[in-house]
Design a protein around this motif. Structure first.
Motif, PDB file in Angstrom:
ATOM      1  N   VAL A 104       4.601  32.620  51.500  1.00 43.61           N
ATOM      2  CA  VAL A 104       4.518  32.656  50.045  1.00 43.61           C
ATOM      3  C   VAL A 104       3.329  31.810  49.598  1.00 43.61           C
ATOM      4  O   VAL A 104       3.211  30.634  49.960  1.00 43.61           O
ATOM      5  CB  VAL A 104       5.817  32.140  49.407  1.00 43.61           C
ATOM      6  N   LYS A 147       2.788  34.837  44.851  1.00 41.44           N
ATOM      7  CA  LYS A 147       3.724  34.518  43.782  1.00 41.44           C
ATOM      8  C   LYS A 147       2.943  33.910  42.628  1.00 41.44           C
ATOM      9  O   LYS A 147       2.621  32.720  42.618  1.00 41.44           O
ATOM     10  CB  LYS A 147       4.789  33.531  44.283  1.00 41.44           C
ATOM     11  N   TRP A 188       5.030  38.749  44.106  1.00 42.84           N
ATOM     12  CA  TRP A 188       6.241  38.154  43.524  1.00 42.84           C
ATOM     13  C   TRP A 188       5.872  37.681  42.127  1.00 42.84           C
ATOM     14  O   TRP A 188       5.148  36.705  41.961  1.00 42.84           O
ATOM     15  CB  TRP A 188       6.707  36.998  44.412  1.00 42.84           C
ATOM     16  N   THR A 189       6.324  38.395  41.121  1.00 44.43           N
ATOM     17  CA  THR A 189       5.930  38.060  39.756  1.00 44.43           C
ATOM     18  C   THR A 189       6.942  38.622  38.771  1.00 44.43           C
ATOM     19  O   THR A 189       7.719  39.525  39.094  1.00 44.43           O
ATOM     20  CB  THR A 189       4.530  38.632  39.441  1.00 44.43           C
ATOM     21  N   VAL A 203       2.847  36.715  50.546  1.00 42.55           N
ATOM     22  CA  VAL A 203       3.546  37.070  49.317  1.00 42.55           C
ATOM     23  C   VAL A 203       2.882  36.267  48.207  1.00 42.55           C
ATOM     24  O   VAL A 203       3.004  35.038  48.162  1.00 42.55           O
ATOM     25  CB  VAL A 203       5.043  36.740  49.406  1.00 42.55           C
ATOM     26  N   SER A 228       8.585  30.373  52.914  1.00 46.31           N
ATOM     27  CA  SER A 228       8.041  29.586  51.803  1.00 46.31           C
ATOM     28  C   SER A 228       7.923  28.142  52.264  1.00 46.31           C
ATOM     29  O   SER A 228       8.934  27.466  52.481  1.00 46.31           O
ATOM     30  CB  SER A 228       8.951  29.690  50.572  1.00 46.31           C
ATOM     31  N   LYS A 278       0.860  30.621  46.261  1.00 45.60           N
ATOM     32  CA  LYS A 278       0.822  30.518  44.803  1.00 45.60           C
ATOM     33  C   LYS A 278      -0.585  30.626  44.234  1.00 45.60           C
ATOM     34  O   LYS A 278      -0.758  30.679  43.017  1.00 45.60           O
ATOM     35  CB  LYS A 278       1.466  29.206  44.362  1.00 45.60           C
TER      36      LYS A 278
END
Length: 407
Positions: free
Chosen positions: A171, A195, A62-63, A193, A145, A173
């Protein structure tokens, strides 16, 4: 064709499939740590096969960074998540790389044809966590998330979805967050995911997964015949205490020369004089090499709490383990030298503490039970032991092609 697109297409792996097969370019990591059940005599024990319960771990990205996208595709990750109003960005990237774009709309993740491939939930309270519906048969993928807590909610999610035919993503980070999710409750979530805006995060996560992926490959071990046994005096020897239990037949690869590492058995065996310590390998003096993840070696003197080593059994099955403690003490040493039958010119040696609890691993003998270890106090010329033969030239633990003489 655009050269950049051609290069990315060549590295992006297989093309996207149906919604139920999205993300099949994820890599595998081992999901379990071996546990010990040792009932054996002081000098030998039955061979025990370590089971590899491997699960596919998927990575979606996710970017909004083109550099992150490029780095991810080059490493085999081609599923990308966008907000619903960023379809123009997805179209732009699709023109230069083979990607599989997904879009977040409300509480769903849709593909380019507006087909739902996953549910999407933001969790900030225990009540919201309880409202997740594991029995929603339409959603084969679940993306969550976690806005506050990480570890405990991840464990609760794994417990709730256990046995369900779903892949649960969290999610993340940072790569460290991703590692938490992938290792929670031993087996971890099915995917993450990532991100991020920073290319380095992609590189670090790929490196982590590659190191875990090594356990799928059997190490090539060779038989070697002992040619010399000699008392060697005192030295500073290293006990490596791991955060994992070892089984009979498992140990660390250690040697005086990187070109040949001996399989040194753990202290998992019972004896009349000392209790077993199935987390420990009495590995040898401070100068010795020990195998670590990534095909590298480290000096025993460099090991410390938190570093990782490779645990190997007599069949070459390997797994990573975290060092919990290192003990360096002065002890009497014994030198063991060996050579392969096919090579009479190259000799390999190891120094170990001269004690009954320190052993070298025997070669396998068929598929049935066999002796696994012999104490160094009983080793004699002509005995066969297990050896890992590899390149001898090393720079900071990394194998290099260079002329070298060690003796």
């Amino acid at each position: 064709m655009n050269p950049t697109r051609a290069r990315l297409l060549a590295n992006s792996g297989t093309a996207m499939g149906s919604a139920s097969t999205i993300g099949t370019n994820g890599v595998l990591i081992k999901a379990n740590l071996a546990q010990l059940q040792a009932n054996s005599c002081p000098t030998m024990c039955s061979a025990s096969t370590v089971e590899n319960h491997e699960q596919p771990k998927l990575v979606w990205i996710w970017t909004e960074s083109k550099q992150v996208m490029t780095a991810a595709v080059e490493r085999g990750w081609n599923t990308f998540i966008f907000m619903s109003d960023h379809r123009d960005l997805a179209d732009e990237w699709s023109s230069i790389a083979l990607i599989n774009p997904l879009f977040i709309e409300n509480e769903e993740i849709l593909d380019s044809n507006y087909t739902r491939v996953a549910t999407f939930s933001e969790i900030s309270s225990p009540q919201q966590l309880e409202q997740l519906q594991p029995d929603d048969d339409e959603a084969k993928n679940v993306v969550i998330s976690l806005l506050n807590w990480q570890v405990i909610p991840a464990e609760n999610i794994i417990a709730a979805f256990q046995g369900r035919q779903k892949t649960v993503f969290a999610v993340s980070k940072t790569p460290s967050e991703a590692q938490i999710f992938l290792e929670a409750l031993e087996h971890g979530l099915g995917g993450v995911v990532l991100k991020v805006k920073d290319v380095q995060a992609v590189l670090e996560l790929k490196d982590y997964l590659d190191r875990r992926n090594e356990v799928r490959n059997l190490l090539s071990l060779s038989k070697a015949t002992v040619t010399r046994v000699q008392i060697a005096g005192m030295g500073d020897r290293v006990c490596v205490d791991l955060c994992s239990l070892m089984r009979p037949g498992e140990g660390l690869l250690v040697g005086s020369f990187a070109r040949g590492l001996f399989l040194v058995h753990s202290e998992c065996l019972e004896s009349n004089y000392i209790a077993s310590r199935p987390f420990r390998v009495n590995a040898g003096p401070v100068h010795s090499y020990v195998a670590i993840p990534g095909g590298k070696t480290s000096y025993l003197s460099e090991l410390q709490a938190g570093k990782e080593v490779i645990v190997v059994d007599q069949r070459g099955q390997q797994r990573t383990a975290v060092v919990g403690r290192v003990k360096i003490e002065k002890r009497p040493l014994i030198l063991v030298e060996a050579k392969q039958e096919s090579d009479n010119q190259t000799f390999y040696s190891i120094l170990l503490q001269n004690a009954e609890t320190v052993g070298l691993v025997f070669p396998c003998q068929g598929s049935g039970p066999t002796k696994t270890a012999i104490p160094v106090t009983s080793v004699k010329v002509g005995d066969e032991i297990m050896l890992r033969v590899q390149g001898g030239a090393r720079h900071t633990g990394i194998e290099i092609q260079e002329f070298i003489v060690e003796k």
